[in-house]
Design an enzyme around this catalytic site. Sequence first.
Site, PDB file in Angstrom:
ATOM      1  N   ASP A   1       9.594   3.144   0.328  1.00  0.00           N
ATOM      2  CA  ASP A   1       8.463   3.827   0.949  1.00  0.00           C
ATOM      3  C   ASP A   1       8.555   3.571   2.451  1.00  0.00           C
ATOM      4  O   ASP A   1       8.175   2.512   2.951  1.00  0.00           O
ATOM      5  CB  ASP A   1       7.160   3.268   0.364  1.00  0.00           C
ATOM      6  CG  ASP A   1       5.923   3.890   0.993  1.00  0.00           C
ATOM      7  OD1 ASP A   1       6.042   4.510   2.067  1.00  0.00           O
ATOM      8  OD2 ASP A   1       4.831   3.724   0.420  1.00  0.00           O
TER       9      ASP A   1
ATOM     10  N   LYS B   1       2.989  10.403   7.567  1.00  0.00           N
ATOM     11  CA  LYS B   1       2.431  10.052   8.882  1.00  0.00           C
ATOM     12  C   LYS B   1       3.009  10.887  10.023  1.00  0.00           C
ATOM     13  O   LYS B   1       2.941  12.091   9.989  1.00  0.00           O
ATOM     14  CB  LYS B   1       2.661   8.558   9.154  1.00  0.00           C
ATOM     15  CG  LYS B   1       2.137   7.622   8.049  1.00  0.00           C
ATOM     16  CD  LYS B   1       0.661   7.377   8.157  1.00  0.00           C
ATOM     17  CE  LYS B   1       0.230   6.238   7.243  1.00  0.00           C
ATOM     18  NZ  LYS B   1      -1.198   6.171   7.081  1.00  0.00           N
TER      19      LYS B   1
ATOM     20  N   TYR C   1       0.859  -1.180   0.000  1.00  0.00           N
ATOM     21  CA  TYR C   1       0.000   0.000   0.000  1.00  0.00           C
ATOM     22  C   TYR C   1       0.896   1.230   0.000  1.00  0.00           C
ATOM     23  O   TYR C   1       1.659   1.454   0.943  1.00  0.00           O
ATOM     24  CB  TYR C   1      -0.926   0.018   1.236  1.00  0.00           C
ATOM     25  CG  TYR C   1      -1.863   1.200   1.203  1.00  0.00           C
ATOM     26  CD1 TYR C   1      -3.009   1.172   0.426  1.00  0.00           C
ATOM     27  CD2 TYR C   1      -1.579   2.357   1.924  1.00  0.00           C
ATOM     28  CE1 TYR C   1      -3.864   2.272   0.360  1.00  0.00           C
ATOM     29  CE2 TYR C   1      -2.420   3.463   1.872  1.00  0.00           C
ATOM     30  CZ  TYR C   1      -3.557   3.412   1.088  1.00  0.00           C
ATOM     31  OH  TYR C   1      -4.394   4.502   1.020  1.00  0.00           O
TER      32      TYR C   1
END
Length: 441
Positions: A250, A277, A169
């Site tokens: 990532d 985040k 993801y």
Amino acid sequence: MTTSARSAAAPRGEALAEALQEARAAYTRANPESQRQFDAACAHMPGGNTRTVLFHSPFPLRIARGQDCRLWDADGHEYVNFLGDFTAGLFGHTNPAIASAVSAALANGISLSGHNELEARFAARICERFPTIDRVRFTNSGTEANLLALAAATATTGRSKILVFDGAYHGSVIAFTGGSKPTNVPHEWVIGTYNDIDGTKALLDAHRQSLAAVLVEPMLGSGGCVPAEPEFLRLLREHTRESGALLILDEVMTSRLAVGGRQGMLGIEADLTTLGKYLGGGLSFGAFGGRSEIMAAYDPRTPEFLSHAGTFNNNVVTMSAGLAALDEFPPNAADQLTVRGDQLRTELNQLCAQSGAPMVFTGLGSLMTVHFTERTVRCGADVVAGDQELKELFFFDMLSAGIYLARRGMIALSLPIGPSECRELVEAVASFIEHRRRFWA
Ligand code: PLP
């Protein structure tokens, strides 16, 4: 016949379906105000929702407020927040340093229409913390950070294919949990199997001339906290170095594991790294950065530069909160949190193994996901093969024990979570195993 007498006699599938039905009904009875707010939201939002991951049947809780690592829902129930906003909530809900950084930024004005001093300071701190990042750009989300890293890869290599992995993801329009999604951006995706060295090598060889980049999470995060095996990441590094493709790591979730992220722990150097985040202190944030000669593609002083727009890229609130976040999470705090998470996961797994429950908590440091399976979880297919009904039952049992976690079983520890909260989680899991053992014994 009483419900429990019927359950004991029913075959396992039927009894589990019945237990789940009871758990959903109990949840509905306990949360009338959440249900009322959900029904009202459905009048103006599809499914009453604007963030898919938060949805679950019969309706998700409405959260009224948070303090430190605790949450209160609209019906007044209190929870320990073990979800930590899917890793963005590292600092808890009321970190005073972050709150005062936000206030200080606001005191100088909102939407200043120009460059500010904070963005360059924040950029310098990010480059200092992540040694493979020479130059960095800010975005509003991890999704955007990955999109812009991919744009840099295709533009600088002149190639078009991107190797990604099933179960990964990388954002709302770059998602491979269960194959490619209709909402994905139309890159030429090549989809490999995570941790499959031979299969990945074959793909890398087959697309050697046309691969612009390999985009990979050092641990499948949303896809089930499945760590990449170091040899797998090393293969990706070595092969891309030889073939001229870029390695984009990532680290939107894994950057919290240590200074330099997971790549720092393993000594693997990415060409580009994406972040997001918690590094924005809990506010909208993303960043991408890496080798200066690649990032130079975005330098507006050059004739053919790539455009990277974004009204809120340098918004003072996130820049200020991000600087405070770095102060609040120095290298030793990152290491300590990783150790605390490893200890908690070990304890939970010992409990599962001793009881014979077909349960395992996979992950790294403060990031973990529960799976109901007896097979080793190494890739997306192993995650999908787990028992989804048991997972749903686990979720409802945790909520009724005051433990808030993701419906998909993910846990991301925040800094305010201490030993007593970890004990609450271990006790809740032990009680689940005790009360539900008939479904696997
Ligand atoms: N990359 C990873 C590894 C993620 O876990 C996420 C979000 O969960 C993203 C990218 C996308 O970040 P955002 O939700 O900020 O767009």
